[in-house]
Design an enzyme around this catalytic site. Structure first.
Site, PDB file in Angstrom:
ATOM      1  N   LYS A 193      -4.291   9.639  -4.564  1.00  0.00           N
ATOM      2  CA  LYS A 193      -4.672   8.465  -5.042  1.00  0.00           C
ATOM      3  C   LYS A 193      -5.805   7.991  -4.257  1.00  0.00           C
ATOM      4  O   LYS A 193      -6.587   7.301  -4.547  1.00  0.00           O
ATOM      5  CB  LYS A 193      -3.541   7.592  -5.339  1.00  0.00           C
ATOM      6  CG  LYS A 193      -3.746   6.245  -5.476  1.00  0.00           C
ATOM      7  CD  LYS A 193      -2.638   5.289  -5.469  1.00  0.00           C
ATOM      8  CE  LYS A 193      -2.198   4.769  -4.011  1.00  0.00           C
ATOM      9  NZ  LYS A 193      -2.640   3.517  -3.536  1.00  0.00           N
ATOM     10  N   ASN A 194      -5.525   7.782  -2.966  1.00  0.00           N
ATOM     11  CA  ASN A 194      -6.362   7.184  -2.264  1.00  0.00           C
ATOM     12  C   ASN A 194      -7.617   7.762  -1.683  1.00  0.00           C
ATOM     13  O   ASN A 194      -8.352   7.232  -1.009  1.00  0.00           O
ATOM     14  CB  ASN A 194      -5.640   6.638  -0.975  1.00  0.00           C
ATOM     15  CG  ASN A 194      -4.546   5.510  -1.133  1.00  0.00           C
ATOM     16  OD1 ASN A 194      -4.411   4.792  -2.081  1.00  0.00           O
ATOM     17  ND2 ASN A 194      -3.707   5.116  -0.133  1.00  0.00           N
ATOM     18  N   ARG A 234      -3.264  -9.139   4.217  1.00  0.00           N
ATOM     19  CA  ARG A 234      -4.622  -7.903   3.909  1.00  0.00           C
ATOM     20  C   ARG A 234      -6.070  -8.656   3.738  1.00  0.00           C
ATOM     21  O   ARG A 234      -6.374  -8.536   2.500  1.00  0.00           O
ATOM     22  CB  ARG A 234      -4.031  -6.859   2.612  1.00  0.00           C
ATOM     23  CG  ARG A 234      -2.944  -6.106   3.058  1.00  0.00           C
ATOM     24  CD  ARG A 234      -2.387  -5.481   2.150  1.00  0.00           C
ATOM     25  NE  ARG A 234      -3.204  -4.094   1.893  1.00  0.00           N
ATOM     26  CZ  ARG A 234      -3.027  -3.309   1.235  1.00  0.00           C
ATOM     27  NH1 ARG A 234      -2.157  -3.567   0.219  1.00  0.00           N
ATOM     28  NH2 ARG A 234      -3.834  -1.885   1.154  1.00  0.00           N
ATOM     29  N   ASP A 294       2.230   4.436   5.547  1.00  0.00           N
ATOM     30  CA  ASP A 294       2.591   4.711   3.877  1.00  0.00           C
ATOM     31  C   ASP A 294       3.776   5.923   3.672  1.00  0.00           C
ATOM     32  O   ASP A 294       4.133   6.053   2.772  1.00  0.00           O
ATOM     33  CB  ASP A 294       1.319   5.375   3.244  1.00  0.00           C
ATOM     34  CG  ASP A 294       0.425   4.212   2.875  1.00  0.00           C
ATOM     35  OD1 ASP A 294       0.631   3.110   3.280  1.00  0.00           O
ATOM     36  OD2 ASP A 294      -0.775   4.839   2.489  1.00  0.00           O
TER      37      ASP A 294
HETATM   38  N1  EPU Z   1      -7.554  -5.610   7.858  1.00  0.00           N
HETATM   39  C1  EPU Z   1      -8.222  -6.882   8.296  1.00  0.00           C
HETATM   40  N2  EPU Z   1      -9.175  -7.239   7.730  1.00  0.00           N
HETATM   41  C2  EPU Z   1      -9.931  -6.431   6.951  1.00  0.00           C
HETATM   42  C3  EPU Z   1      -9.444  -5.051   6.544  1.00  0.00           C
HETATM   43  C4  EPU Z   1      -8.207  -4.889   7.033  1.00  0.00           C
HETATM   44  O1  EPU Z   1      -7.486  -7.756   8.974  1.00  0.00           O
HETATM   45  O2  EPU Z   1     -11.138  -6.595   6.379  1.00  0.00           O
HETATM   46  C5  EPU Z   1      -6.118  -5.325   8.514  1.00  0.00           C
HETATM   47  C6  EPU Z   1      -5.142  -5.447   7.261  1.00  0.00           C
HETATM   48  O3  EPU Z   1      -4.598  -6.431   6.981  1.00  0.00           O
HETATM   49  C7  EPU Z   1      -4.264  -4.390   7.750  1.00  0.00           C
HETATM   50  C8  EPU Z   1      -4.935  -3.435   8.739  1.00  0.00           C
HETATM   51  O4  EPU Z   1      -6.215  -4.216   8.878  1.00  0.00           O
HETATM   52  O5  EPU Z   1      -3.312  -5.218   8.740  1.00  0.00           O
HETATM   53  C9  EPU Z   1      -5.391  -2.035   8.002  1.00  0.00           C
HETATM   54  O6  EPU Z   1      -5.685  -2.263   6.891  1.00  0.00           O
HETATM   55  P1  EPU Z   1      -6.714  -1.275   6.010  1.00  0.00           P
HETATM   56  O7  EPU Z   1      -8.048  -1.928   5.773  1.00  0.00           O
HETATM   57  O8  EPU Z   1      -7.002   0.157   6.797  1.00  0.00           O
HETATM   58  O9  EPU Z   1      -5.805  -0.960   4.738  1.00  0.00           O
HETATM   59  P2  EPU Z   1      -6.337  -0.721   3.198  1.00  0.00           P
HETATM   60  O10 EPU Z   1      -7.878  -0.143   3.548  1.00  0.00           O
HETATM   61  O11 EPU Z   1      -6.552  -2.085   2.525  1.00  0.00           O
HETATM   62  C10 EPU Z   1      -5.440   1.790   2.880  1.00  0.00           C
HETATM   63  C11 EPU Z   1      -4.497   2.393   1.818  1.00  0.00           C
HETATM   64  C12 EPU Z   1      -3.111   1.922   1.973  1.00  0.00           C
HETATM   65  C13 EPU Z   1      -2.595   2.230   3.221  1.00  0.00           C
HETATM   66  C14 EPU Z   1      -3.691   1.602   4.404  1.00  0.00           C
HETATM   67  C15 EPU Z   1      -3.454   1.930   5.913  1.00  0.00           C
HETATM   68  C16 EPU Z   1      -6.215   2.795   0.016  1.00  0.00           C
HETATM   69  C17 EPU Z   1      -6.629   2.388  -1.399  1.00  0.00           C
HETATM   70  N3  EPU Z   1      -5.203   1.954   0.534  1.00  0.00           N
HETATM   71  O12 EPU Z   1      -5.480   0.359   2.490  1.00  0.00           O
HETATM   72  O13 EPU Z   1      -2.390   2.597   0.868  1.00  0.00           O
HETATM   73  O14 EPU Z   1      -1.448   1.741   3.779  1.00  0.00           O
HETATM   74  O15 EPU Z   1      -4.888   2.180   3.959  1.00  0.00           O
HETATM   75  O16 EPU Z   1      -3.445   3.192   6.024  1.00  0.00           O
HETATM   76  O17 EPU Z   1      -6.639   3.781   0.726  1.00  0.00           O
HETATM   77  C18 EPU Z   1      -0.688   2.819  -0.426  1.00  0.00           C
HETATM   78  O18 EPU Z   1      -1.135   3.690  -0.850  1.00  0.00           O
HETATM   79  O19 EPU Z   1       0.579   2.445  -0.731  1.00  0.00           O
HETATM   80  C19 EPU Z   1      -1.312   1.813   0.547  1.00  0.00           C
HETATM   81  C20 EPU Z   1      -1.020   0.591   0.765  1.00  0.00           C
END
Ligand code: EPU
Length: 423
Positions: A22-23, A127, A310
């Site tokens: 999915k991701n 987030r 995850d």
């Molecule tokens: N963060 C910030 N600012 C930003 C971006 C992120 O503070 O601009 C923080 C977040 O709040 C978090 C950390 O950085 O504390 C890491 O977040 P990240 O941006 O890596 O998460 P994401 O990209 O929103 C993806 C996956 C998630 C997975 C995380 C971590 C996708 C679509 N989603 O989310 O997947 O948990 O990376 O590996 O790729 C899931 O599939 O259940 C899921 C939540």
């Protein structure tokens, strides 16, 4: 609303096939916005998050078609971005899926403008998307917030050196996509190294982008004038594969996940082995077997190649049946222990202090009605239900349907007694 009804206590055995990730599919769908021709994503699973992003692309004017791809339940999603007229993502769709933010970079790069509903917090944490926005600003875009929408505009993005404050997966993907059509070179440092980032870089390169360094923490993108359509095969879902292996391990079973790529799951496989499960790489997959007791081990989540956040909830369910004490530390999201209260209702002994859960293993869990709260927490409750005595009902499995393709069928094929019923 659908619920899962599980009769626990069955030992799982057999072979099950992993679905596409999915991701990895979501960023590939967003990348189609950059192309001058249709993009085909092969090996996509049937999931609610994927159809939600499809609806967002259609809202903008793209055509999105899903067709079966050579049997086996595999699908191909074909996106033609030619009709994009409205570079906007509305609240009604974004609110159900935060990953919608992935359209931001491609829209600004290709159309010079994007307006997307600002995703709010969600069950696992606040987030924010500040890193996505700061990066686009560094590339010369103007960003503003109005009526709950983020608006980003520029005549053309320019390459820039961007150092992320923290590892962000979709932040890295968003800016990598934006940089492909920018003028000049972009350097992304402290970039995320996840296999899904590498899958996206590979697809972008086939579309004509000039990218190097993915998989390391510095990615260099030299902007090109245009990108072409492509057909790209999505990577297997390492989180689903890990969940299925844990289903084998928690039930004392013998499960092979075909299509799983062990090198992408090192941290999880190591912890499974430490816990007393026997892990072996078989042709085209990974096998887990467990006969002895579950040894309690500590885990701490961290960005790839560390232990994935995850899988934290699912591993905690496993540790509930460990022979001692296990510390589970969550360092990525501030509120990812929603499963703890539900696991306790099954007899688990878990104390939470800050970002650490102390799990004292018990000899058995007992089935109970449970409430799913987010995608991975739901999977953890299913695993606990498979190992528990008696009947477990998992309510609100629409969370689970966002990211697991026919989980009940896959588990049934391994001998689990699990069915989906209408509440
Ligand atoms: N963060 C910030 N600012 C930003 C971006 C992120 O503070 O601009 C923080 C977040 O709040 C978090 C950390 O950085 O504390 C890491 O977040 P990240 O941006 O890596 O998460 P994401 O990209 O929103 C993806 C996956 C998630 C997975 C995380 C971590 C996708 C679509 N989603 O989310 O997947 O948990 O990376 O590996 O790729 C899931 O599939 O259940 C899921 C939540």
């Amino acid at each position: 609303m659908d619920i899962f009804v599980i009769q626990g206590g069955r030992r799982l055995s057999g072979t099950v096939r992993v679905s596409g990730a999915k991701n990895a599919v979501l960023p590939l769908m967003a990348a189609s916005l950059l192309a001058d021709g249709p993009v085909e994503i092969a090996g996509t699973p049937r999931l609610r998050d994927i159809s939600t992003l499809g609806k967002i692309l259609e809202y903008m004017g793209a055509s999105v078609e899903t067709a079966s791809d050579g049997g086996d339940g595999r699908e191909v999603v074909r996106i033609d971005p030619a009709g994009i007229r409205k570079p906007e993502a509305p609240y009604d769709l974004v609110k159900t899926m935060r990953a919608s933010v992935l359209v931001l970079g491609p829209l600004v790069a290709r159309h010079g403008r994007a307006r997307i509903s600002l995703p709010g917090g969600c069950a696992i944490g606040a987030r924010p998307i500040d890193q996505h926005l700061k990066g686009l600003e560094r590339m010369g875009a103007r960003t503003s917030l109005s009526e709950g929408y983020v608006e980003v505009e520029t005549s053309r993005l320019s390459g820039a050196v961007i150092c992320f404050d923290m590892k962000t997966v979709t932040g890295t993907e968003n800016l990598m996509m934006a940089a492909t059509l920018a003028k000049g070179t972009t350097v992304l440092s402290n970039a995320a190294r996840e296999p899904e980032v590498c899958c996206l870089a590979g697809a972008l390169r086939s579309m004509g982008a000039d990218i190097e360094g993915e998989g390391s923490d510095e990615i260099v993108v030299r902007g090109v004038p245009a990108l072409r359509g492509v057909r790209h095969e999505v990577i297997p879902d390492r989180i689903e594969a890990s969940t299925l292996l844990l289903a084998g391990a928690i039930t004392g079973g013998d499960v092979t996940v075909s299509g799983a790529v062990p090198s992408a799951m090192d941290a999880v496989l190591q912890k499974l082995a430490e816990s007393g499960a026997e892990i072996s790489t078989v042709p085209g997959g990974v096998r887990v077997r467990r006969e002895g007791p579950i040894r309690s081990v500590n885990v701490e989540t961290s960005p790839y190649p560390g232990f994935p956040t995850d899988i934290q909830a699912q591993f905690m369910a496993y540790m509930c049946l460990g022979d001692g004490e296990s510390k589970v530390r969550e360092t990525i999201f501030e509120n990812r222990f929603m499963h703890v209260a539900e696991l306790r209702r099954m007899g688990a002994r878990i104390d939470v202090s800050g970002n650490t859960a102390e799990v004292k293993g018990v000899a058995a869990l007992s089935g109970a009605p449970l409430m799913a709260t987010d995608l991975r927490a739901s999977a953890s409750l299913v695993l606990a239900g498979l190992a528990a005595s008696g009947t477990t009902e998992v309510l609100r499995i629409y969370h689970l349907d966002r990211g697991y393709e026919s989980l009940e069928n896959k588990l049934s094929s391994l001998g689990a007694c699990i069915s989906r019923v209408k509440e």
